[in-house]
Write a protein that holds these residues in place. Structure first.
Motif, PDB file in Angstrom:
ATOM      1  N   GLU A   5       4.668  -6.530  -1.782  1.00 57.30           N
ATOM      2  CA  GLU A   5       4.227  -7.974  -2.178  1.00 57.30           C
ATOM      3  C   GLU A   5       4.821  -9.081  -1.249  1.00 57.30           C
ATOM      4  O   GLU A   5       5.922  -8.936  -0.576  1.00 57.30           O
ATOM      5  CB  GLU A   5       4.685  -8.397  -3.666  1.00 57.30           C
ATOM      6  CG  GLU A   5       4.058  -7.446  -4.645  1.00 57.30           C
ATOM      7  CD  GLU A   5       5.095  -6.690  -5.163  1.00 57.30           C
ATOM      8  OE1 GLU A   5       4.945  -6.206  -6.346  1.00 57.30           O
ATOM      9  OE2 GLU A   5       5.995  -6.177  -4.266  1.00 57.30           O
ATOM     10  N   SER A   6       4.057 -10.153  -0.741  1.00 55.31           N
ATOM     11  CA  SER A   6       4.522 -11.038   0.266  1.00 55.31           C
ATOM     12  C   SER A   6       3.900 -12.441  -0.295  1.00 55.31           C
ATOM     13  O   SER A   6       2.892 -12.490  -1.349  1.00 55.31           O
ATOM     14  CB  SER A   6       4.143 -10.709   1.428  1.00 55.31           C
ATOM     15  OG  SER A   6       2.793 -10.854   1.744  1.00 55.31           O
ATOM     16  N   GLY A   7       4.453 -13.661   0.134  1.00 57.40           N
ATOM     17  CA  GLY A   7       4.044 -14.916  -0.058  1.00 57.40           C
ATOM     18  C   GLY A   7       4.516 -15.732  -0.973  1.00 57.40           C
ATOM     19  O   GLY A   7       4.080 -16.744  -1.394  1.00 57.40           O
ATOM     20  N   GLY A   8       5.617 -15.262  -1.912  1.00 59.53           N
ATOM     21  CA  GLY A   8       6.391 -15.857  -2.843  1.00 59.53           C
ATOM     22  C   GLY A   8       7.269 -16.941  -2.318  1.00 59.53           C
ATOM     23  O   GLY A   8       7.334 -16.793  -1.020  1.00 59.53           O
ATOM     24  N   GLY A   9       7.898 -17.834  -3.040  1.00 62.23           N
ATOM     25  CA  GLY A   9       8.441 -18.864  -2.408  1.00 62.23           C
ATOM     26  C   GLY A   9       8.993 -19.971  -3.514  1.00 62.23           C
ATOM     27  O   GLY A   9       8.470 -19.977  -4.548  1.00 62.23           O
ATOM     28  N   PRO A 103      -5.849  12.288 -12.400  1.00 67.11           N
ATOM     29  CA  PRO A 103      -4.661  11.904 -13.098  1.00 67.11           C
ATOM     30  C   PRO A 103      -4.480  10.422 -12.915  1.00 67.11           C
ATOM     31  O   PRO A 103      -4.659   9.928 -12.089  1.00 67.11           O
ATOM     32  CB  PRO A 103      -3.660  12.824 -12.360  1.00 67.11           C
ATOM     33  CG  PRO A 103      -4.169  12.833 -10.875  1.00 67.11           C
ATOM     34  CD  PRO A 103      -5.662  12.943 -10.752  1.00 67.11           C
ATOM     35  N   LYS A 104      -4.040  10.167 -14.087  1.00 67.36           N
ATOM     36  CA  LYS A 104      -3.717   8.748 -14.200  1.00 67.36           C
ATOM     37  C   LYS A 104      -2.186   8.305 -13.685  1.00 67.36           C
ATOM     38  O   LYS A 104      -1.146   7.966 -14.314  1.00 67.36           O
ATOM     39  CB  LYS A 104      -3.693   8.289 -15.840  1.00 67.36           C
ATOM     40  CG  LYS A 104      -4.798   8.310 -16.393  1.00 67.36           C
ATOM     41  CD  LYS A 104      -5.911   7.577 -16.048  1.00 67.36           C
ATOM     42  CE  LYS A 104      -7.187   7.345 -16.839  1.00 67.36           C
ATOM     43  NZ  LYS A 104      -8.064   6.394 -16.484  1.00 67.36           N
ATOM     44  N   LEU A 105      -2.511   8.108 -12.352  1.00 67.53           N
ATOM     45  CA  LEU A 105      -1.262   7.909 -11.522  1.00 67.53           C
ATOM     46  C   LEU A 105      -1.049   6.119 -11.428  1.00 67.53           C
ATOM     47  O   LEU A 105      -2.134   5.478 -11.636  1.00 67.53           O
ATOM     48  CB  LEU A 105      -1.408   8.306 -10.132  1.00 67.53           C
ATOM     49  CG  LEU A 105      -1.495   9.832  -9.990  1.00 67.53           C
ATOM     50  CD1 LEU A 105      -1.854  10.107  -8.428  1.00 67.53           C
ATOM     51  CD2 LEU A 105      -0.234  10.476 -10.424  1.00 67.53           C
ATOM     52  N   ALA A 106       0.207   5.720 -11.535  1.00 64.37           N
ATOM     53  CA  ALA A 106       0.458   4.365 -11.489  1.00 64.37           C
ATOM     54  C   ALA A 106       1.579   4.094 -10.625  1.00 64.37           C
ATOM     55  O   ALA A 106       2.382   4.585 -10.366  1.00 64.37           O
ATOM     56  CB  ALA A 106       0.496   3.798 -12.768  1.00 64.37           C
ATOM     57  N   TYR A 107       1.625   2.937  -9.749  1.00 64.94           N
ATOM     58  CA  TYR A 107       2.624   2.492  -8.979  1.00 64.94           C
ATOM     59  C   TYR A 107       2.746   0.947  -9.174  1.00 64.94           C
ATOM     60  O   TYR A 107       2.006   0.028  -9.245  1.00 64.94           O
ATOM     61  CB  TYR A 107       2.322   2.797  -7.524  1.00 64.94           C
ATOM     62  CG  TYR A 107       1.576   4.176  -7.267  1.00 64.94           C
ATOM     63  CD1 TYR A 107       0.320   4.343  -7.008  1.00 64.94           C
ATOM     64  CD2 TYR A 107       2.500   5.153  -7.285  1.00 64.94           C
ATOM     65  CE1 TYR A 107      -0.147   5.600  -6.850  1.00 64.94           C
ATOM     66  CE2 TYR A 107       2.049   6.628  -7.019  1.00 64.94           C
ATOM     67  CZ  TYR A 107       0.655   6.573  -6.749  1.00 64.94           C
ATOM     68  OH  TYR A 107       0.238   7.908  -6.640  1.00 64.94           O
ATOM     69  N   TRP A 108       4.195   0.594  -8.728  1.00 63.77           N
ATOM     70  CA  TRP A 108       4.536  -0.745  -9.092  1.00 63.77           C
ATOM     71  C   TRP A 108       5.280  -1.137  -7.534  1.00 63.77           C
ATOM     72  O   TRP A 108       5.672  -0.362  -6.645  1.00 63.77           O
ATOM     73  CB  TRP A 108       5.874  -0.846 -10.044  1.00 63.77           C
ATOM     74  CG  TRP A 108       5.369  -0.702 -11.281  1.00 63.77           C
ATOM     75  CD1 TRP A 108       5.670   0.246 -12.131  1.00 63.77           C
ATOM     76  CD2 TRP A 108       4.991  -1.782 -12.010  1.00 63.77           C
ATOM     77  NE1 TRP A 108       5.218  -0.280 -13.528  1.00 63.77           N
ATOM     78  CE2 TRP A 108       4.800  -1.249 -13.369  1.00 63.77           C
ATOM     79  CE3 TRP A 108       4.816  -3.198 -12.025  1.00 63.77           C
ATOM     80  CZ2 TRP A 108       4.384  -2.207 -14.677  1.00 63.77           C
ATOM     81  CZ3 TRP A 108       4.217  -4.084 -12.893  1.00 63.77           C
ATOM     82  CH2 TRP A 108       4.108  -3.491 -14.096  1.00 63.77           C
ATOM     83  N   GLY A 109       5.040  -2.421  -7.159  1.00 63.11           N
ATOM     84  CA  GLY A 109       5.712  -3.103  -5.996  1.00 63.11           C
ATOM     85  C   GLY A 109       6.988  -3.543  -6.566  1.00 63.11           C
ATOM     86  O   GLY A 109       7.445  -3.433  -7.629  1.00 63.11           O
TER      87      GLY A 109
END
Length: 118
Positions: A5-9, A103-109
């Motif tokens: 992720e990017s763009g926060g602030g 398969p129900k794969l999932a990923y988090w940033g």
């Protein structure tokens, strides 16, 4: 597999930010993509979701009409355009990928901090 992720602030109330989440290491177009957020002392909550082909979106009531989720499957990136930001939008924002088929794969940033304050 990576979700970056990017763009926060820091932004003033009423301002705008655009978050990006760049995916790599998996077939991006086979995954529904979501943005979640977690404020201090609160549970992680779903903010917005977009289907794998970008054909359908949905939003939390608290952000509907102010935030827009979009994706570019060619670039492997999902975006969250946030307008009319409020102090209660302050949180760490996370990108989440969920495979649509078995398969129900999932990923988090790893998350990006958004702070709305004057």
């Amino acid at each position: 597999v990576q979700l970056v992720e990017s763009g926060g602030g820091l932004v003033q109330p009423g301002g705008s930010l655009r978050l990006s989440c760049a995916a790599s290491g998996f077939t991006f177009s086979s995954y529904d993509m979501s943005w979640y957020r977690q404020a201090p002392g609160k549970e992680r909550e779903l903010v917005a979701i977009i289907t794998d082909d970008g054909g359908s979106t949905n939003y939390a009531d608290s952000v509907r009409g102010r935030f827009t989720i979009s994706r570019d499957n060619a670039k492997g990136t999902v975006y969250l355009q946030m307008n009319s930001l409020k102090p209660e939008d302050t949180a760490v924002y996370y990108c989440y990928a969920a495979r649509t088929r078995w398969p129900k794969l999932a990923y988090w940033g790893q998350g990006t901090q958004v702070t709305v304050s004057s």
